[in-house]
Write an enzyme that holds these catalytic residues in place. Structure first.
Site, PDB file in Angstrom:
ATOM      1  N   ARG A  34     -65.767 -11.625 -50.243  1.00 52.51           N
ATOM      2  CA  ARG A  34     -66.809 -10.662 -49.835  1.00 52.51           C
ATOM      3  C   ARG A  34     -67.995 -10.664 -50.800  1.00 52.51           C
ATOM      4  O   ARG A  34     -68.579  -9.629 -51.114  1.00 52.51           O
ATOM      5  CB  ARG A  34     -66.256  -9.233 -49.754  1.00 52.51           C
ATOM      6  CG  ARG A  34     -65.189  -9.012 -48.727  1.00 52.51           C
ATOM      7  CD  ARG A  34     -65.756  -9.185 -47.307  1.00 52.51           C
ATOM      8  NE  ARG A  34     -64.823  -8.669 -46.335  1.00 52.51           N
ATOM      9  CZ  ARG A  34     -63.782  -9.349 -45.845  1.00 52.51           C
ATOM     10  NH1 ARG A  34     -63.590 -10.594 -46.223  1.00 52.51           N
ATOM     11  NH2 ARG A  34     -62.974  -8.812 -44.967  1.00 52.51           N
TER      12      ARG A  34
ATOM     13  N   SER B 290     -63.861  -2.291 -42.681  1.00 53.32           N
ATOM     14  CA  SER B 290     -63.191  -1.990 -43.962  1.00 53.32           C
ATOM     15  C   SER B 290     -64.223  -1.356 -44.889  1.00 53.32           C
ATOM     16  O   SER B 290     -65.275  -1.942 -45.126  1.00 53.32           O
ATOM     17  CB  SER B 290     -62.716  -3.267 -44.649  1.00 53.32           C
ATOM     18  OG  SER B 290     -61.762  -3.928 -43.881  1.00 53.32           O
TER      19      SER B 290
ATOM     20  N   GLU C 136     -66.792  -1.924 -50.115  1.00 50.02           N
ATOM     21  CA  GLU C 136     -67.362  -3.151 -49.547  1.00 50.02           C
ATOM     22  C   GLU C 136     -68.720  -2.771 -48.943  1.00 50.02           C
ATOM     23  O   GLU C 136     -69.668  -3.540 -48.968  1.00 50.02           O
ATOM     24  CB  GLU C 136     -66.413  -3.677 -48.460  1.00 50.02           C
ATOM     25  CG  GLU C 136     -66.845  -4.979 -47.846  1.00 50.02           C
ATOM     26  CD  GLU C 136     -65.933  -5.438 -46.717  1.00 50.02           C
ATOM     27  OE1 GLU C 136     -64.698  -5.335 -46.832  1.00 50.02           O
ATOM     28  OE2 GLU C 136     -66.473  -5.910 -45.702  1.00 50.02           O
TER      29      GLU C 136
HETATM   30  N1  EPU Z   1     -51.817  -1.128 -44.378  1.00 47.23           N
HETATM   31  C1  EPU Z   1     -51.160   0.069 -44.438  1.00 47.23           C
HETATM   32  N2  EPU Z   1     -51.807   1.186 -43.971  1.00 47.23           N
HETATM   33  C2  EPU Z   1     -53.061   1.126 -43.449  1.00 47.23           C
HETATM   34  C3  EPU Z   1     -53.743  -0.116 -43.411  1.00 47.23           C
HETATM   35  C4  EPU Z   1     -53.090  -1.251 -43.881  1.00 47.23           C
HETATM   36  O1  EPU Z   1     -50.020   0.167 -44.888  1.00 47.23           O
HETATM   37  O2  EPU Z   1     -53.564   2.167 -43.049  1.00 47.23           O
HETATM   38  C5  EPU Z   1     -51.116  -2.353 -44.844  1.00 47.23           C
HETATM   39  C6  EPU Z   1     -50.811  -3.252 -43.652  1.00 47.23           C
HETATM   40  O3  EPU Z   1     -49.602  -2.906 -43.032  1.00 47.23           O
HETATM   41  C7  EPU Z   1     -50.730  -4.613 -44.302  1.00 47.23           C
HETATM   42  C8  EPU Z   1     -51.727  -4.505 -45.447  1.00 47.23           C
HETATM   43  O4  EPU Z   1     -51.971  -3.114 -45.666  1.00 47.23           O
HETATM   44  O5  EPU Z   1     -49.445  -4.834 -44.837  1.00 47.23           O
HETATM   45  C9  EPU Z   1     -53.021  -5.237 -45.177  1.00 47.23           C
HETATM   46  O6  EPU Z   1     -53.627  -4.754 -43.987  1.00 47.23           O
HETATM   47  P1  EPU Z   1     -54.348  -5.726 -42.929  1.00 47.23           P
HETATM   48  O7  EPU Z   1     -53.533  -6.920 -42.702  1.00 47.23           O
HETATM   49  O8  EPU Z   1     -54.732  -4.871 -41.761  1.00 47.23           O
HETATM   50  O9  EPU Z   1     -55.659  -6.270 -43.609  1.00 47.23           O
HETATM   51  P2  EPU Z   1     -56.587  -5.694 -44.731  1.00 47.23           P
HETATM   52  O10 EPU Z   1     -56.283  -6.390 -46.002  1.00 47.23           O
HETATM   53  O11 EPU Z   1     -56.503  -4.215 -44.727  1.00 47.23           O
HETATM   54  C10 EPU Z   1     -58.527  -7.440 -44.413  1.00 47.23           C
HETATM   55  C11 EPU Z   1     -60.024  -7.392 -44.244  1.00 47.23           C
HETATM   56  C12 EPU Z   1     -60.405  -7.063 -42.808  1.00 47.23           C
HETATM   57  C13 EPU Z   1     -59.788  -8.074 -41.873  1.00 47.23           C
HETATM   58  C14 EPU Z   1     -58.266  -8.043 -42.099  1.00 47.23           C
HETATM   59  C15 EPU Z   1     -57.534  -9.044 -41.253  1.00 47.23           C
HETATM   60  C16 EPU Z   1     -60.902  -6.683 -46.383  1.00 47.23           C
HETATM   61  C17 EPU Z   1     -61.533  -5.591 -47.170  1.00 47.23           C
HETATM   62  N3  EPU Z   1     -60.581  -6.408 -45.123  1.00 47.23           N
HETATM   63  O12 EPU Z   1     -58.053  -6.112 -44.210  1.00 47.23           O
HETATM   64  O13 EPU Z   1     -61.821  -7.170 -42.697  1.00 47.23           O
HETATM   65  O14 EPU Z   1     -60.078  -7.818 -40.530  1.00 47.23           O
HETATM   66  O15 EPU Z   1     -57.958  -8.326 -43.489  1.00 47.23           O
HETATM   67  O16 EPU Z   1     -57.723 -10.312 -41.771  1.00 47.23           O
HETATM   68  O17 EPU Z   1     -60.720  -7.793 -46.913  1.00 47.23           O
HETATM   69  C18 EPU Z   1     -63.857  -5.919 -42.708  1.00 47.23           C
HETATM   70  O18 EPU Z   1     -64.165  -6.510 -43.753  1.00 47.23           O
HETATM   71  O19 EPU Z   1     -64.639  -5.074 -42.175  1.00 47.23           O
HETATM   72  C19 EPU Z   1     -62.550  -6.160 -42.124  1.00 47.23           C
HETATM   73  C20 EPU Z   1     -62.121  -5.419 -41.105  1.00 47.23           C
END
Ligand code: EPU
Length: 329
Positions: free
Chosen positions: A156, A223, A325
């Site tokens: 990012r 995010s 972010e």
């Molecule tokens: N989780 C929770 N509770 C929540 C949200 C997430 O326990 O309320 C846990 C999930 O179960 C999972 C872990 O946290 O084990 C990671 O969550 P997720 O796979 O949804 O992805 P993320 O790391 O939260 C990143 C990007 C997203 C992108 C997703 C999918 C960042 C800041 N965000 O989110 O990007 O869509 O991976 O690849 O890197 C964005 O930048 O706007 C965005 C949506």
């Protein structure tokens, strides 16, 4: 080129925050870049689709927006206008038999922002495809081209992010493939249909939207925080204390060879008890704690106060600092 005075930015930021800009200049492909607006440097704000911005007050300067679409293909290279919506570009590439960006489906924001933010989702990042970025340098007043390496992409992050409002990203060229190789390594994609790239794109779009507010109902910036990167000792301490913490991605730093771990900000915020909470008129999305949303006509200050409260609480509970972010203006 179109110019507007004293205009509301409500339609130009995905949070739907109602502040005004003193002036707005809208540029389209083919517009020449001469004009008085460039003299406002220091009082110029370049915005893409406003999908990563939180306005806390009226903007006493000129907001610059790229609008319209223009995209050309040359072999495996696709050169797109910075103001084009990224999701429209992903569809265009599939319609033209070029593959690779399926996993970036339904990312809000423009082509230009994809280079500034190095947007990413489901194991793919814009930097994996960007060949070069053509900009107008508002400081030196000249056109120039950045190679992928010049852009200094990281999670990012990019060179442009460290020089805000200096570069107007006019065009981005992506290098794609004629062969569709589904990238299904990311856990959330397990079992998705992927006979064709279009099928995978539609399935990914659905997965994404399940975790985000519908824009016509509630504004948000996707995010809100970056996933924090911590050292090995912190990771081990948390892993021991919270065996249910999701697997972290480990990254070996190129120069020092130290290993760092990227934690899930969404999980930390959720575990700290914030999911579904509303403070003022901003809230934490009930289906995804990483997303802050406009609960009911919120201001930028509502969002900022909520973000601060979350940061303090996560720091206190886990000893981990969260970085937004989204950009607060
Ligand atoms: N989780 C929770 N509770 C929540 C949200 C997430 O326990 O309320 C846990 C999930 O179960 C999972 C872990 O946290 O084990 C990671 O969550 P997720 O796979 O949804 O992805 P993320 O790391 O939260 C990143 C990007 C997203 C992108 C997703 C999918 C960042 C800041 N965000 O989110 O990007 O869509 O991976 O690849 O890197 C964005 O930048 O706007 C965005 C949506």
């Amino acid at each position: 080129m179109k110019t507007f005075e004293n205009i509301s930015l409500k339609e130009y930021n995905t949070f739907g925050i109602d502040v005004k800009a003193r002036r707005m200049v809208v540029l389209e492909p083919g517009d020449d870049l001469s004009g008085k607006w460039k003299e406002e440097r220091g009082k110029l704000l370049v915005i893409g689709a406003g999908s990563n911005m939180v306005f806390t007050k009226d903007y006493d300067g000129t907001v610059l927006i790229l609008n319209g679409e223009e995209v050309r293909m040359d072999g495996l290279f696709v050169r797109a206008w910075g103001g084009m919506m990224m999701d429209d570009l992903v569809q265009w590439t599939l319609d033209n038999g070029l593959y690779g960006m399926e996993n970036l489906s339904a990312i809000p924001g423009t082509v230009g922002a994809s280079a500034v933010q190095n947007v990413g989702a489901y194991g793919a990042e814009a930097k994996d495809f960007i060949e070069r970025v053509e900009v107008y340098d508002l400081q030196e007043r000249c056109h120039c081209t950045f190679s992928n390496a010049d852009c200094q992409f990281a999670y990012r992050d990019s060179y442009f992010k460290h020089h805000p409002n200096r570069y107007l990203i006019l065009r981005v060229t992506y290098r794609l493939s004629r062969e569709f190789v589904p990238n299904l390594g990311y856990k959330a994609l397990e079992g998705l249909p992927h006979d064709t790239a279009q099928q995978l794109r539609e399935a990914i779009t659905e997965v994404r939207w399940q975790k985000l507010p519908r824009p016509e109902e509630h504004g948000s910036a996707g995010s809100f925080f970056k996933n924090p990167v911590v050292d090995e000792a912190t990771y081990r301490r948390l892993r021991e204390q919270y065996p249910d913490m999701p697997e972290a991605h480990s990254v070996t730093q190129p120069l020092s060879y130290t290993v760092t771990y990227k934690l899930s900000a969404g999980w930390l915020i959720d575990r700290a008890g914030w999911k579904g909470r509303v403070q003022g008129r901003a809230g934490v999305w009930p289906k995804n704690a990483l997303v802050l949303y406009n609960a009911d006509g919120c201001t930028g200050d509502d969002v900022r106060a909520l973000a601060k409260a979350i940061q303090q609480d996560v720091k206190q509970k886990f000893g981990v600092a969260l970085d937004p972010e989204a950009i607060i203006i």
